[in-house]
Every structure is written in structure tokens, then in C-alpha cells.
Write an enzyme that holds these catalytic residues in place. Sequence first.
Site: not given
Length: 261
Positions: A46, A72-73, A168, A172
Site C-alpha cells: 500500500d 504506489d501502484v 472511475y 473499471k
Amino acid sequence: MIDTYATFANDCFADRTVLITGAASGMGLETARAFASKGAEVVMCDCDEDGLQHHSAEIRKTGANIHAVTVDVSDESSIKRAFDYCDENLSRLDNVVTCAAIITAKRLFDQDWAHWQRVHAVNLFGTFFTVQAAAKRMLVNPFGGNIVCIASDAGVHGGGGLIADTAYAASKAGTLSLVKSVARELAGKNVRINALNPGPTDSPMHSHIDQSLKERIAANLPIRRMGRPDDMAAAILFLCSDAASFVYGAALDADGGSMFR
């Protein structure tokens, strides 16, 4: 209270490893707890370093084998460092779950370029590069591996700006296509990849929703309640388990019936 994970034997993930992004809160944290309770060695990742250290120490007290890696993705080099850590500290990598995400709820004309870049950098780009790094290692793992990407019911029926916005929902939807595409490319190579479509879930990620709206959402779901992080963690355990060995390139809806409203 019902034990959501009672269906799974306590040692069903013994001698197996899992890396979970977004593991400092909500669904990711509960998934880490679930895997740990079933014997897995867990790498919690995370960007919230304080939350990560606090919760990993909490789970470690149960006797679980827990690693905590700040990631940090939205930064490809950060993802690379996390997998390098796995190469150095794990015997192999069996499961990867991409829970890291941000949810936003802006109206159409309030969304600018920077907003879309931020949402997609975490939700879609971060997911892709995590999957890419996972698959690279699983392809040389004699036991193969499982990847679960967290998508959303919004990726199927859209956002709208009240609970989730266009950016968002699009990220997805992209995740769902990503899973299908990677599944086609990895076919026959002993690496399974699937998606989970959570419905409205009462977790820290939905802190922007006030209580009255949560009650309205629950009342409109066929199951008459919002989801919980443990509902999602149980579905993830299933997708990574031997019981799901014939589930491939699929999107499992854990949404309380939101898809057929």
C-alpha cells in the site's frame, strides 16, 4: 456472527504466497486477514505506510507470516521494487490480488484531464503493471499462479457521479477488458486470471457516501444490504483456491444483485 471463511479449511493456503495491493484498508486489508487466517504467507502492499505498518503488525500477532511493502501502484518503478522484494524474500509467488484503487464521484463537467489521469494511473495502469509483473513470475513457477483483479459493477453498468463517476467506471471497464485480454494471452500456461465485480460495499473507500445514501442503496439492492469487505475477501479466496481451477478469464459478480436491478 457468521464466520464468512468457515467454508475454507484453515490450512488451505498453507505453503502458498499472496501479494495484495491496497492492503492497508478496506477490502485489501480484509483479504490479507483472510489469506493469513488460512495459512498463506502474505505480502501486504500500500502507499499508506503508517496504515500498512500498523495493520501488518496487527495480523502478524496472530502468528501469520506477513510482509509489509510500501508501494504506489501509479508508479511503475514502485511496482517493480515490490516484486523485486518478492523475488528476494519468497520462495515463489502463487497469488496476486489487485485491490489498490481510488473511487471518485464527480459530475461530467467537473472532471478534467488531471482527474482522468490520476484515476486511471491507479485503477487501470497500476493494475496492468501489477498483472504484468505477476505473470512474468508465475510463468516460471512450476505451480503456476492465480491473479485476481478487482473491477466493479460500475465497470458494467456505468457510474453517473453520485457513487462513482465516469472516470472511475471507465477505469473499471478497462480492468474487465484487461482481464479478458491477458487471459487470452496466457491460455494454456498454468496461470489463471479472473476479475471480481464488487457491488456497493460499506468500506473506507466509500467514505464519501453519507449514511442516508447508504441506506437508500441497501434498500434498492435485491439482497437489501450493502456488501462488506469480508464478502469480497471470501470471493477472492474462492477465485484463488483449487475449487476455482476451472474458472478462467471470468468476472465474478459479488454485488448483492445490483447487476439485475
